[in-house]
Design a protein around this motif. Structure first.
Motif, mmCIF file in Angstrom:
data_model
loop_
_atom_site.group_PDB
_atom_site.id
_atom_site.type_symbol
_atom_site.label_atom_id
_atom_site.label_comp_id
_atom_site.label_asym_id
_atom_site.label_seq_id
_atom_site.Cartn_x
_atom_site.Cartn_y
_atom_site.Cartn_z
ATOM 1 N N ILE A 25 0.861 -1.174 0.000
ATOM 2 C CA ILE A 25 0.000 0.000 0.000
ATOM 3 C C ILE A 25 0.896 1.223 0.000
ATOM 4 C CG2 ILE A 25 -1.758 1.286 1.296
ATOM 5 C CD1 ILE A 25 -2.643 -1.393 2.468
ATOM 6 N N PRO A 26 0.764 2.082 -1.008
ATOM 7 C CA PRO A 26 1.626 3.284 -1.018
ATOM 8 C C PRO A 26 1.418 4.127 0.235
ATOM 9 C CG PRO A 26 0.410 3.076 -3.070
ATOM 10 C CD PRO A 26 -0.116 2.043 -2.130
ATOM 11 N N GLY A 27 2.488 4.632 0.773
ATOM 12 C CA GLY A 27 2.435 5.426 1.993
ATOM 13 C C GLY A 27 2.847 4.622 3.215
ATOM 14 N N ASP A 28 2.808 3.303 3.112
ATOM 15 C CA ASP A 28 3.288 2.496 4.228
ATOM 16 C C ASP A 28 4.798 2.449 4.185
ATOM 17 O OD1 ASP A 28 0.771 1.953 5.119
ATOM 18 O OD2 ASP A 28 0.691 -0.077 4.211
ATOM 19 N N GLN A 29 5.394 2.430 5.320
ATOM 20 C CA GLN A 29 6.852 2.315 5.375
ATOM 21 C C GLN A 29 7.192 0.845 5.500
ATOM 22 O OE1 GLN A 29 8.239 4.750 8.519
ATOM 23 N NE2 GLN A 29 7.612 6.651 7.539
ATOM 24 N N ALA A 30 8.125 0.438 4.710
ATOM 25 C CA ALA A 30 8.533 -0.956 4.696
ATOM 26 C C ALA A 30 9.644 -1.220 5.674
ATOM 27 C CB ALA A 30 8.961 -1.366 3.297
#
Length: 80
Positions: free
Chosen positions: A75-80
């Motif tokens: 999900i874009p915006g999540d930090q990996a």
């Protein structure tokens, strides 16, 4: 008031040993039990086999479910 087969003087029967005091003794043969019965052994074996089949099915089902798990999508915006 009572039918003829019901005794009205119960105390007389109890003095002489109960209701069966005037009846001849019966020789009831005791049923002979077989010494080598395979019925319980076969029943136990069937139960154990059914439990083992159920356990193997459950284990393989759990292993299959772990292999088919897809990782969560990115999900874009999540930090990996």
């Amino acid at each position: 008031f009572l039918p003829s087969f019901i005794p009205t003087n119960l105390h007389k029967h109890q003095k002489h040993g109960g209701y069966n005091a005037h009846m001849p003794p019966t020789d009831t043969p005791t049923p002979k039990t077989p010494q080598n019965s395979t019925g319980p052994t076969v029943g136990i074996i069937i139960i154990v086999v059914v439990l083992l089949v159920g356990a193997v099915y459950f284990l393989f089902n759990q292993i299959q479910n772990k292999r088919n798990v897809t990782p969560p999508s990115y999900i874009p915006g999540d930090q990996a």
